[in-house]
Write an enzyme that holds these catalytic residues in place. Sequence first.
Site, PDB file in Angstrom:
ATOM      1  N   PRO A 165       0.836  -1.209   0.000  1.00 51.12           N
ATOM      2  CA  PRO A 165       0.000   0.000   0.000  1.00 51.12           C
ATOM      3  C   PRO A 165       0.866   1.252   0.000  1.00 51.12           C
ATOM      4  CG  PRO A 165      -0.792  -1.590   1.610  1.00 51.12           C
ATOM      5  CD  PRO A 165       0.534  -2.095   1.122  1.00 51.12           C
ATOM      6  N   GLU A 166       0.516   2.205  -0.871  1.00 54.06           N
ATOM      7  CA  GLU A 166       1.249   3.456  -0.956  1.00 54.06           C
ATOM      8  C   GLU A 166       0.421   4.557  -0.295  1.00 54.06           C
ATOM      9  OE1 GLU A 166       2.637   4.014  -4.977  1.00 54.06           O
ATOM     10  OE2 GLU A 166       3.080   1.894  -5.211  1.00 54.06           O
TER      11      GLU A 166
END
Length: 286
Positions: free
Chosen positions: A2-3
């Site tokens: 996840p960014e």
Amino acid sequence: MPELPEVETVKRTLNTLITGKTIAHVQVRLPRIIQKPDDIQVFELLLQGQTIENIERRGKFLRFILTDYVMVSHLRMEGRYGVYDADDPLELHTHVLFRFTDGSELRYKDVRQFGTMHLFPRGEELTQPPLHKLGLEPLDEAFTFEAFRERIAHKSTKIKPLLLNQEYIVGIGNIYVDESLFLAGIHPEREASSLSRKELVLLHAAIIKTLSDSVEVGGSSIKSYVNGQGEIGLFQHQLNIYGRQSQACNKCGTEIYKTVVGGRGTHICPLCQPLKRQRIRKKLEK
């Protein structure tokens, strides 16, 4: 992994679901998730009676602001939070459970088991690992063009690895670096110091737009990402270049190719992102 947009979405979702709840009991089922303190029982005991006042984000990290402590959580590759009733069946790969006084539970699941949690007294978390060396927040007001230019303009590093370095700018992972560089028309192998002021202006704007657009639709569900309510993100349907190797560029029709830059898979349109600008500029400087 996840960014920034995905972590921001999880933060916002969890704030609507658990802010104001008080922890009655904590169960750690996989001790290596807990990085601080060393004693798992101490981690469990310190959290008892703590109320979740807010959930914030720093880069790709979640910050659970409690009455007396801050829990810093990194989702890594596939970490997920979900809110359940206490009598809901326990799903596979559930490693940490936070039981609230109202009978609901916050559960942390992680198939890859790479996620981490650190617990600090309030005020100490920003001066110690893992948050102490993080760079600029690209969606904050402080992320001005001048602040951005000062951080990267004189670096001889290739622009893509530099943007992935969390000590300069936080939260921009592989997906959003590729998308931002495409939007700005910059080849990922250009040295940062070779970029003109105009190119830096375009890149600064592209980073903000790409991340903001993704946050608006809940991030990208490229692999297994879901938010705290089990909902997928939708930004993958708006991607211009990431994951589109061998397809026609939406802008010019040229075939997109995939290569490796700085050890990461990288998607490039050879017409929209020419590398020759750097070479021309170097010749003019000689």
